[in-house]
Design an enzyme around this catalytic site. Structure first.
Site, PDB file in Angstrom:
ATOM      1  N   GLU A 274       0.895  -1.135  -0.083  1.00 27.76           N
ATOM      2  CA  GLU A 274      -0.070  -0.082   0.274  1.00 27.76           C
ATOM      3  C   GLU A 274       1.059   1.261  -0.136  1.00 27.76           C
ATOM      4  O   GLU A 274       1.374   1.696   1.145  1.00 27.76           O
ATOM      5  CB  GLU A 274      -0.916  -0.080   1.312  1.00 27.76           C
ATOM      6  N   CYS A 308      -2.625   8.597   3.283  1.00 29.57           N
ATOM      7  CA  CYS A 308      -2.315   8.011   1.990  1.00 29.57           C
ATOM      8  C   CYS A 308      -3.608   8.523   1.062  1.00 29.57           C
ATOM      9  O   CYS A 308      -3.461   8.604  -0.084  1.00 29.57           O
ATOM     10  CB  CYS A 308      -2.335   6.602   1.690  1.00 29.57           C
TER      11      CYS A 308
END
Ligand code: UN1
Length: 518
Positions: A274, A308
């Site tokens: 990720e 993120c």
């Protein structure tokens, strides 16, 4: 936008933060003696972005400790894999209870080490409690399929088994929740975990691990199901390379992913990556601009742009661009920036000076590439080593390279479009593919955005921003984001190994594909 000289931000003292950190750690079960590191050679200096000063030294693991951790976690796995799934769920149920009881304590440490505002720090712990609930239910649903066999008197089915030791590498910005997404699934799936947290969030990791250890003890589980290795990346190499660690789940920069992924692949390990995001919203002429403004401001300025999933770009139709920019700018002008512990604050500090330097460099590049800073971008006066910045809005020409980079800071680039096709093309024209959204009341546009030729991201939202996903869905994205999925839906399958079983209960030996072998 106010032109008045900004007042110096009032901050707690570093001693106050130390006291709060110490009590929070102790309440979570960390022996404060660990903070007395006189005579310890290898230490990590913890610090708080709130004041920019260091807090305590904390003992660091070295390469030998990491090797020992792998052996210990592997031993724990061998015991744990035969414990029935629903019984494994009891441990995560207890962890969820302890997190509920210690929500404030963990949130304190997150605010101290990351600078998250109270509501977001508490939200992060809530996200941990939610994934525990999810995993407890999952512990009774680790299901496999049965398929019809082509042969008479045969059964074809899948069984799912524990995988092994899972290496979890977590980033500073979600120092507790991302570990818990991985841990809660891994534990109910019958795996064990080695956790390498960001060095910036050593104390939060220590508190979470202590709560886990208590939950494990109280539920009669073996020791070492979660082994914390607070170590440098260099000392953690064995974790990446060990065949005893079949899965590495890593959250962080694209650069980190480039370093880790080929090494894990070279030993045929699995990786859940990720990595970067470059999340955008398309805002179409039919959008409800009130909803769009609120969604955009939270996603772009919340967490000081350090998720993120933070929104980095808006792609707005040229006819409504001025009105939307005006609305967002007005809210930006009033955003309370400052001490994350103050109830009214909505934007806390950047993590450190390097992050501030990256923000300044990106703004300079944006201007050099024809951008115009409409609001924000300045550092507010605070203490010498803390970095509080005004979230920035930068209008960019359509063709510019800087909008393709992820800068982990609150910069929102505004691009305009004419046709919807152009908006989708602009949206997808970045290397990353994590989260995306569209603000529209036109169902055709909304459906097109979530269709196969719409957004190319792993998370595709309609009329909400790009950040703040719930744990029930699979989390992750495509392209340089790395392709991994964590958290809800069927992400658990990556933490298990699949066996396909064919069972012959007939008195014959028919071969598949009609093969005749005498
Ligand atoms: C991250 O920034 O790595 O969707 C995780 C969100 C949070 C998780 C972010 N639930 O913004």
């Amino acid at each position: 936008m106010s032109t008045a000289v900004a007042e110096t931000i009032a901050l707690p003292t570093t001693d106050e933060l130390r006291t709060l950190a110490r009590t929070s750690l102790q309440r979570c079960g960390v022996d404060p003696a660990v903070l007395d590191t006189a005579g310890v050679d290898n230490t990590i200096t913890t610090r708080s972005p709130v004041t920019g000063e260091s807090l305590f030294d904390y003992p660091a693991a070295d390469a030998a400790d990491v090797e020992a951790a792998i052996a210990a976690a592997h031993e724990a796995f061998l015991q744990w894999r035969t414990v029935p799934g629903p019984v494994r769920g009891f441990l995560i149920k207890r962890l969820g209870e302890l997190l509920t009881e210690h929500k404030e304590d963990v949130a304190n440490l997150i605010s101290i080490e990351v600078g998250k505002i109270r509501s977001e720090a508490l939200g992060e712990v809530q996200e941990m409690i939610d994934i525990c609930d999810f995993a407890v239910g999952l512990s009774r649903q680790l299901d496999g399929r049965t398929m019809p066999s082509e042969r008479p008197g045969h059964r074809l089915m899948e069984t799912w088994h524990p995988l092994g030791v899972v290496g979890v590498v977590s980033a500073f910005n979600f120092p507790a929740a991302v570990w818990s997404w991985n841990l809660a699934l891994a534990i109910v799936c019958g795996d064990s975990v080695i956790w390498k947290p960001a060095q910036l969030t050593t104390l939060t990791a220590a508190a979470c691990s202590a709560l886990f250890d208590r939950a494990a003890r109280e539920s009669g589980a073996p020791a070492n199901l979660n082994v914390l290795v607070s170590a440098s990346a260099a000392d953690t190499q064995a974790l990446i390379d060990s065949p005893k660690v079949p899965l590495i789940s890593a959250t962080g920069s694209e650069r980190m992913g480039e370093q880790i992924a080929p090494r894990v692949a070279a030993r045929f390990g699995r990786a859940i990556l990720e990595l970067g995001g470059n999340n955008a919203a398309i805002v179409t002429p039919s959008a409800d601009l009130d909803i769009a403004t609120r969604g955009i401001v939270f996603a772009a300025a919340g967490t000081a742009g350090q998720r993120c999933t933070s929104m980095r770009r808006i792609i707005v139709h040229q006819d409504i661009a001025d009105e939307l920019i005006d609305r967002i700018s007005q809210v930006y002008g009033r955003l309370p920036i400052g001490d994350p512990f103050a109830d009214s604050t909505l934007v806390g500090p950047l993590i450190d000076g390097k992050s501030h330097a990256n923000m300044t460099a990106a703004l300079d590049k944006a201007v050099a590439q024809g951008g115009e800073i409409l609001v924000g971008g300045k550092r507010r006066p605070s203490s010498e080593n803390s970095y509080y910045v005004e979230p920035a809005i930068v209008r960019m020409p359509t063709q510019s390279e800087i909008v393709k980079d992820e800068t982990f800071a609150p910069i929102l680039y505004v691009l305009t479009y004419d046709t919807f096709e152009e908006a989708i093309a602009l949206h997808n024209d970045v290397p990353q593919g994590l989260s995306s959204s569209i603000f529209t009341t036109d169902q055709r546009e909304a459906e097109r955005f979530i269709a196969a030729d719409g957004s190319d991201c792993g998370i595709v939202n309609v009329n909400i921003g790009t950040s703040g996903a719930e744990i029930g869905g699979a989390f992750g994205g495509e392209k340089t984001t790395g392709g991994g999925r964590e958290s809800g839906s069927d992400a658990w399958r990556a933490y298990m190994r699949r066996a396909t079983n064919t069972i012959n209960y007939s008195r014959e030996v028919p071969l598949a594909q009609g093969v005749n072998f005498g």
